[in-house]
Structure formats: C-alpha cells, structure tokens
Design an enzyme around this catalytic site. Sequence first.
Site, short mmCIF file in Angstrom:
data_model
loop_
_atom_site.label_atom_id
_atom_site.label_comp_id
_atom_site.label_asym_id
_atom_site.label_seq_id
_atom_site.Cartn_x
_atom_site.Cartn_y
_atom_site.Cartn_z
N GLY A 120 0.80 -1.22 0.00
CA GLY A 120 0.00 0.00 0.00
C GLY A 120 0.82 1.27 0.00
O GLY A 120 0.35 2.32 -0.40
N GLY A 179 4.43 24.97 7.79
CA GLY A 179 4.21 24.71 6.37
C GLY A 179 2.72 24.71 6.06
O GLY A 179 1.98 23.86 6.56
N GLY A 215 7.48 19.65 3.16
CA GLY A 215 7.77 19.11 1.84
C GLY A 215 8.19 17.65 1.94
O GLY A 215 8.34 17.12 3.05
N HIS A 223 -30.17 17.53 -11.64
CA HIS A 223 -30.54 18.63 -10.76
C HIS A 223 -31.20 18.07 -9.51
O HIS A 223 -31.96 17.12 -9.61
CB HIS A 223 -31.53 19.55 -11.50
CG HIS A 223 -31.98 20.71 -10.67
ND1 HIS A 223 -31.17 21.78 -10.42
CD2 HIS A 223 -33.15 20.95 -10.02
CE1 HIS A 223 -31.82 22.64 -9.65
NE2 HIS A 223 -33.02 22.16 -9.40
C1 LIG Z 1 -0.24 12.72 4.87
C2 LIG Z 1 -0.26 12.48 3.39
C3 LIG Z 1 -1.44 12.61 2.70
C4 LIG Z 1 -1.49 12.40 1.34
N1 LIG Z 1 -2.67 12.54 0.70
C5 LIG Z 1 -2.75 12.31 -0.63
C6 LIG Z 1 -3.98 12.39 -1.31
O1 LIG Z 1 -5.01 12.70 -0.73
N2 LIG Z 1 -4.01 12.13 -2.63
C7 LIG Z 1 -2.88 11.79 -3.32
O2 LIG Z 1 -2.97 11.57 -4.52
N3 LIG Z 1 -1.70 11.70 -2.72
C8 LIG Z 1 -1.61 11.95 -1.38
N4 LIG Z 1 -0.39 11.83 -0.75
C9 LIG Z 1 0.78 11.50 -1.56
C10 LIG Z 1 0.80 10.00 -1.86
O3 LIG Z 1 0.84 9.29 -0.66
C11 LIG Z 1 2.01 9.67 -2.72
O4 LIG Z 1 1.99 10.46 -3.89
C12 LIG Z 1 1.99 8.21 -3.16
O5 LIG Z 1 1.99 7.36 -2.05
C13 LIG Z 1 3.18 7.90 -4.04
O6 LIG Z 1 3.16 6.58 -4.41
P1 LIG Z 1 4.47 5.78 -4.83
O7 LIG Z 1 3.98 4.51 -5.38
O8 LIG Z 1 5.31 6.64 -5.65
O9 LIG Z 1 5.30 5.52 -3.50
P2 LIG Z 1 4.94 5.27 -1.98
O10 LIG Z 1 3.50 5.21 -1.73
O11 LIG Z 1 5.74 6.27 -1.23
O12 LIG Z 1 5.51 3.82 -1.73
C14 LIG Z 1 6.87 3.53 -1.77
C15 LIG Z 1 7.12 2.22 -1.07
O13 LIG Z 1 8.44 1.82 -1.34
C16 LIG Z 1 9.02 1.27 -0.20
N5 LIG Z 1 10.47 1.40 -0.34
C17 LIG Z 1 11.20 2.54 -0.46
N6 LIG Z 1 12.50 2.26 -0.61
C18 LIG Z 1 12.61 0.91 -0.61
C19 LIG Z 1 13.71 -0.01 -0.73
N7 LIG Z 1 14.95 0.42 -0.91
N8 LIG Z 1 13.47 -1.33 -0.66
C20 LIG Z 1 12.20 -1.79 -0.47
N9 LIG Z 1 11.14 -0.98 -0.36
C21 LIG Z 1 11.34 0.35 -0.42
C22 LIG Z 1 8.42 2.08 0.92
O14 LIG Z 1 8.45 1.35 2.12
C23 LIG Z 1 7.00 2.31 0.43
O15 LIG Z 1 6.14 1.30 0.89
C24 LIG Z 1 -0.33 12.03 0.64
C25 LIG Z 1 0.88 11.88 1.32
C26 LIG Z 1 0.92 12.10 2.68
C27 LIG Z 1 2.21 11.92 3.40
#
Ligand SMILES: Cc1cc2nc3c(=O)[nH]c(=O)nc-3n(C[C@H](O)[C@H](O)[C@H](O)COP(=O)(O)OP(=O)(O)OC[C@H]3O[C@@H](n4cnc5c(N)ncnc54)[C@H](O)[C@@H]3O)c2cc1C
Lengths: 442, 472
Positions: free
Chosen positions: B38, B182, B271, B444
């Site tokens: 997830g 922020g 950020g 509507h």
């Molecule tokens: C509080 C908060 C609220 C947010 N709300 C929204 C929202 O409402 N809508 C929205 O679109 N986005 C939202 N975001 C942003 C969203 O969570 C991210 O854009 C999204 O999760 C990115 O997905 P991703 O697949 O790039 O990586 P991620 O979801 O960051 O997943 C990366 C995964 O890789 C794993 N990983 C990293 N390095 C390694 C490694 N070397 N070896 C093995 N595993 C590794 C991590 O453990 C993680 O599980 C929110 C973020 C935060 C923090």
Amino acid sequence: MPIEFALPNLGENVTSGDVINVLVKEGDVIVGNQAVIELETDKAVVEIPCPYGGQVKKVLVKKGDTVKVGQTILIVESEVAEKAPVVSPAKGPESQVAAAPPEEKPSPPPAAPTPPPVAAVTAATTATAVAPEPSPLVEVDSRLLPAGPAARRLARELGVNLATVQGTGRHGRITVEDVQRAAQSRAEAPRVTIPSPVVPPGEPGQDSWGPIRREKMSKIRKTIAAQMTRSWTTIPRVTNFDDADVTDLENLRKSVPPDFLGEGLKLTFMPFVMRAVSLALRHHPLLNASLDEENEQIIYKEYINLGIAVDTPRGLVVPVVRNADQMTIPQLARALSEVARKARNVEFTVDELRGGTFTISNLGAVGGTYSTPIINYPEVAILLLGRSRWLPVVRDGQIVARYMMPLSLSYDHRLVDGAAAARFLNEIIDWLQNPGKLLLVS
Amino acid sequence: MDIELVVIGGGPGGYAAAFLAADLGMKVAIVDQEPRLGGVCLLRGCIPSKALLHVTRVIAETEELKEWGVDYSKPAVELNKLRARKEKVISILTGGLKQLAAKRNVRVIHARAQFRDGQTLRLSPVNGGTLEDNVLRFQRCIIATGSRPVIPGLFPTGVDRIMDSTVALDLPEIPDSLLVVGGGYIGLEMGMVYASLGSRVTVVEMMDGLLPGVDRDLVRPLQKRLEGLFAAIYLNTKVAAVHLVDNGVEATFEGAKTGTERFSRVLVSVGRRPNSDNLGLENTKVQVDSQGFIVVDARRRTAEPAVYAIGDVAGQPMLAHKAAHEGKTAVEAISGHKVAFEPRAIPAVVFTDPEIAWTGLTETDAKRKGIPYEVAVFPWAASGRAQAMGRTDGFTKWIIDPKTERVMGCGIVGPSAGDLIGEATLAVEMAASARDLAETIHPHPTLCETLGFAAEVFFGQATDLYRPRKKD
Ligand SMILES: Cc1cc2nc3c(=O)[nH]c(=O)nc-3n(C[C@H](O)[C@H](O)[C@H](O)COP(=O)(O)OP(=O)(O)OC[C@H]3O[C@@H](n4cnc5c(N)ncnc54)[C@H](O)[C@@H]3O)c2cc1C
C-alpha cells in the site's frame, strides 16, 4: 538565462558527426530532453536531445555541417535557473520549506544546470529503439490538439502524427476513427502514386557533357567505401558457388502457421541459414577467425557473432546478432527482425555494429543468384544468399523440380584454403537440406 | 533468484504496475521493506488522512446543523477507538491488496532492495525476517520507492513532540496547542483534523499565502474558514529556532510575525523528498536530478535501459493517481507498446473543508506562461443544492481557450470539490469545448451541475445567474 548546449560525448571512438537534420529553429520553445538535431556518426544516425528546456535563442549548426563533440549546437534561454529548486507547491504536497536552515535546503539553483552525463544521452537515443521518440510531456496550452487519450494512444501505436489529422468529431475533435483512417490512407498512399523519375540528391552543376549533381558523401557511405577498399586491397579473396536443395525446408517453413512466432513476425529462410552457419562455424573455427598480420598470429573467436547485412535507405549496414550459436531458430527469427527493424529505422547504436565474426548477406528478397561478396574485414569469410528458384535437377536418373538456394561463399585465401572453404560450405548445405536434423540438433 | 519484472516499492505506483504486468502475463515480484502493501498512500498518507478528515467533516456538519435548529452536544472523542477505526480502514485495504497480489501470482518479498548493478538487486532482510535468496536478477525493474517527509535540521529528531505527517496520523494524543510548520496541503489537512478534535492550531507559512502556487481565488474561501477554526495563521513567516521546554516546544518566529510562542506539539510539513538515495543507484546508469528525482523519459525509462522509475521518486506532482498511471505506462512500454506518459491534466485535491480541486491549466500557470485564457465562474450561492446544504462558500471556474472555446483547466472550491474534478479532468483530456459542457445535461439539483452552469456563464447564458457576456 542563456545556456549553451554543446554536442555531448557520444561514446567510444565517436568524435564528430554530420548534421542530417536540424529539428528546431530559433524562437522555438523546447522542453528538456527534446531531440534537437539528427546526427550521422560513423555508423549510426542518432537524435541528440538537449537536456535544457526553454526558448531556442540561436541555432549554431545547419544541415550538412560536421560537428565535433564539445562544439556548441544551440543557445537556449532556459527557465531552469528561475525554477524554484524545491517542490512546486502548486502541484506537490506540502508547502515550501518554511524554516529550513541552509544545510537542509535543497541545493540552490545552479548558475547553469549541469548537463546530464552521457548516459542520459545514450538512453534517449536508444529509447527510440522501442518507441518512436516520445513527444515531450505535453503541458496544457491553447495550441492543444483536440484529441482524447484513446485517440492519442492509438496515434502513438500507429505512428500517426496527430497534427496532420483532420478531426471529424464535434468542434473538430479528432476521434479514434479519424486516427485509424489517417493510418490507413498513409498505408495506401504509395499504391496510388505514379512513380516519378528519381531526382538524385545534391547540388546541381554542369560538366562537359551535361548537367550533373554533386552530393557530399555521407559518413556512412565514406565508411562503407573505406571498409570495402581495405578489404579489397588486403584480402586475396576467392568465392565458391554452390546450391542447397531447400525444397524440404521450404515446405517446413510454409507449414508454420502465420504469427506462430509472434505477431507480425514472418518466418524466412534466414533464421535457418543463421542456425546452419553457426553450427558449421563450430566445426570450422578457421572461418570464424581473423588474421593478426602484425604479430603473425591467427585469432580464433570462441564466440559466434553473425553480422547481418541490411540494406537501408542510407546504405548498407551490418548489425550483429551476438552468440548466434546459442540461439534457437525462433530466437534467431526474433533477433533478426529486431536488428532489421532497428537498422531500417536507424535506431541502432554504434556498438551494435561491432564485434561480428562472420557475415551473412541475403539478396534473396531483392533478386539475383550468385555474386562475389567482399569480406567484412577483419572477418575472413562471408556468405551470400541469392534468390531460391525452382530448377530441374537430376535425382536417381530422373529430372525433378527442386527448390534451390544459390550460395556464394567468399573467403580470405591467406587463411582459408579452397578445400577448407568447400567443406564448410558442404556442411551448411547439408544442414539446409536436412531440416529435421537442423531442428533437432542442440 | 531470477525474475522477469521486479518492482521496488508496493505503493500505489508499484502495485498498479505489478498487477498490470501480471495481467499481461509477466512473472512479477514486488519488494517492499514494509510488511504490508500500500505504500505511503495507504499506510500513512492519502487513506488514513481521509479517514480522519471524514470524522472532521461530520463533526463540522453537526455544528452547521445548529442554524437548522438541530443541536448536538459537544462530541466526546475516544481516541483509542478513533485510531482503531482508522486502522481498520487501512487493514481492510492492505489485506485486499495482499489477496489481489496472491490471485495474480505476484510474489511479495519483504526486504530492502538496493541495486548491485543494472541487472541485479541485493536484498536485505528487515525486522529480523529471513530471505530465500539475497540476490535478485531481473530482466526489468521498476523503481517505485516513493518519498518521505523533509525535516529541516533545526527541528530536533527523536522527540515525540516534534511530529512529521506519519506520527501525526497516528494520533498519539490531542495536544492543547499545535504548531503546523508549512501551509501546504498536508499541513492544512492535518491541522484541520487536530483543530476539530479540540487542539488550538497555529499555522506558519514562509510564503505570502496558504497553499502556495494554487490560484488565489480558490484558496480564499478556505482561508476564511481556517481563520475561524485556527488560533492563528502566520504568513511571510519562518520558524527561526525551536527549543524543547517542559511539556512543550518553544518556537521563535522571524518575518512578518516575530517573537516566541509555546506549543504542546509541532507538526513539520514542509515538503517531501524522493527516496532515491540509499538505493545503490550509483552502481547503475540511473541519473538523479538536483532535487533527487530520478530522470526518466516519456515512457518512464531511466538512463539504465532495463530500469524504469515511477511515482513520487520520478518527479512532481507527488500524487498517488499520477504514480499509478505512470506505473501502467512503464509496464506497457516494457511489454513493447508505443506508449508515453503525456497527460493533459493531472487533478490535485486538497481535502480540507471546503475542498479545493484543480485540473489542467491553472490561472497562475496561464499567466506565468503567457497563455491567453478566459475564465467562467459559477458561484455556488446560485446553486440550489449548495443553498440546500448551507454551503454557499464555493465556486466552480473553467479556464477556457478564447479562440477554440475548449476547456484547458478547471478549479473548484467547496465541499466535494474533489469528486467534481473528475468530470472536469475528462473534459480537459477530451478537449471538450465549453459548448459541450453547457449542452451536457447535468442532474438537478447537484453540485456537478455547477460545471455545466459555469460553461453557460462563458456564453452569458446561465439560467440561474444574470451576467451579460459577449459570447453567444
Ligand atoms: C499525509 C499524506 C497525505 C497524502 N494525501 C494524498 C492524497 O489525498 N491524494 C494523493 O494523490 N496523494 C496523497 N499523498 C501522496 C501520496 O501518498 C504519494 O503520492 C503516493 O503514495 C506515491 O506513491 P508511490 O507509489 O510513488 O510511493 P509510496 O507510496 O511512497 O511507496 C513507496 C514504497 O516503497 C518502499 N520502499 C522505499 N525504498 C525501498 C527499498 N529500498 N526497498 C524496499 N522498499 C522500499 C516504501 O516502504 C514504500 O512502501 C499524501 C501523502 C501524505 C504523506
């Protein structure tokens, strides 16, 4: 701020190239990594992407110029330097660093962004091997083409330039059907045009007997010329002619259902010939060797890399299929279609043209029977296939019609004697005449 | 161990990619250091924050009902139960992902991954786990390692009073007072949650407005509401120093607001930074830009031919839906399709109350790039549905190309703006004209009607609004 974009390092031994096309003009706005010129180097034509986005202030090269690595190609008025170095909050989550101490701040915008190293360039050029140069990430602006995602996707797949498609949908929207029609009419177009006389390229001129045209030799043509002269002047070449009875092979080939090896992959004689040649080379290492004149040594290559001569609009190129002896016939078929496609679309890298140990040239599709091919120095032999045709052949005292493939084997007589060459050719013929054996051998 | 495709990271980008690849017949593995699938989105981002914001919204609605003559008593919050209910949402969804992965024969490997070279990963076990094999050779790899919060050095680490968004989502307590550093979307969303649960919330933002970069008119209704809900909003202000004091944190401000104030807790939401370090990328040809984003082409391929990158680690905007779409592009490219990630519009939503959502071209961008545009605004005060909900603080605006009358972008502020922006995104992707929207019959009375009405405004023909315009 203006940034000079110079020709990046293009890899091993490539120091310059000729500009075939300038893809941008002054005043154009380009995005980062957009291709800006098409450059022909010794062997390959590559698109050179400029890592900087912005407005093109000056184009310092033109078509036909020879450009050296490090020479400035463009001056770009880049917006990069003005861009905030941090997350643009408009799009990204969370806001600007509110209180970051200096060491935590992302590095300040560099005076001029460092150009990405060579690797990025090669990636961008090899990228074309799989997909057409992907157009830059489209930012929404008023010049948008009125086509939805499905139509845009189809256009990419079919290689249709949407800018040339007339939309028939509401308010001129380009529909999926419009894209299909555009692709179709493009496919049909050549059939309806009457061939007009060929006007050769080059500058018009005059000699004592009438008008002429003078064209600068392209890099690739010069390379071919140098390579041929070298071969011709160093190698005492002999050519043996023979025929292989490929009637059984032809029946086998025709019995393979279309698309059996993959969609659009046509099974020709070539993979079988490549297999036969690889097997024969294993038993005749001398034909897979080269001569080290300086040290008076013979270099036997323990790998079998088959050069495949491909006729391209720009001239002959010989991409290499590596370790061909370790491939099955379906693998060879796929490798062949890949190198041929790349060669025609000029998508190969210089390295893909190196390291061959034996060359096969197939004129079967064009026509002709025997020829005396020139050896691809420093290799010592080359096999040329002519067009197979039905011939009356005497078998058991009877005249029968057999499908015969003409073969011409040229070899370097310094290293290979006539009998050795004949034995090698016999083995190839034997494999081709016994396709069952060819399929079962491992 | 050998695998056709390995995806590093099981977030919305990673699992979308892995599942599609499996559907296309590839042998796929996901490597994630977390025990559950997830990623940030599901475990400590989009989903938990939206679960809490749901509670916030309902609490606000009970208050709004006062003027309708319905009075609820002040809510009593049982924090343990709230936390557990939010956790339930996560475990249902992550459990679902696990099942989907199993059904598709996607291998999930619980480990940290690093590149040994452009063809091989080294896996290291996490949390005392064991691994069958710590070397994984792949034919293709997709990097989807996401991002993590940036905590500037002036904030002490390892102190529970100084929180990042992950800690804040865990609801360790309801502090008396909370300083949110922020004023971006995560800070405001979390600030709103804590304020509705009873904390006195102060927001400090270095720029001259909340949600920097978002069109100002969209931010205004939110800002007005937050001014009532929050104790204070300091703009043009930086946190210059923080000191830990008994049961709290003292923050010294610099800029428009000066002086020192004391807070029970601090949430740092300034950020996020891409997880491109500690990945062993130096052993490959993969390039990283000055901000740490992995450099990719339109197909999301890196400079290392067999390696692709998607999601937060591959560039802005850092949003889950962008990650998922990039993941699909990368997989289709790997399977030989001529694809490119070239969306015309990537919607963004701030899930505050009111919500703010936008897609495609914004006014801010149009001005910056000198793109000619016209706006057509429909204020929700003229919407029957908004009146019936007692929420007339919103509006819907289209950004339209004056020449072709096609819609280039849309901005919405008001409750459910995030749900309305989908239609607008489709319209921008399809290059719909304002006429298309005006002539599409909307139900509507709904809020989505306002998309049609705003298009009518462009032609000066909105039934519910009299505003003469030149167009016909
Ligand atoms: C509080 C908060 C609220 C947010 N709300 C929204 C929202 O409402 N809508 C929205 O679109 N986005 C939202 N975001 C942003 C969203 O969570 C991210 O854009 C999204 O999760 C990115 O997905 P991703 O697949 O790039 O990586 P991620 O979801 O960051 O997943 C990366 C995964 O890789 C794993 N990983 C990293 N390095 C390694 C490694 N070397 N070896 C093995 N595993 C590794 C991590 O453990 C993680 O599980 C929110 C973020 C935060 C923090």
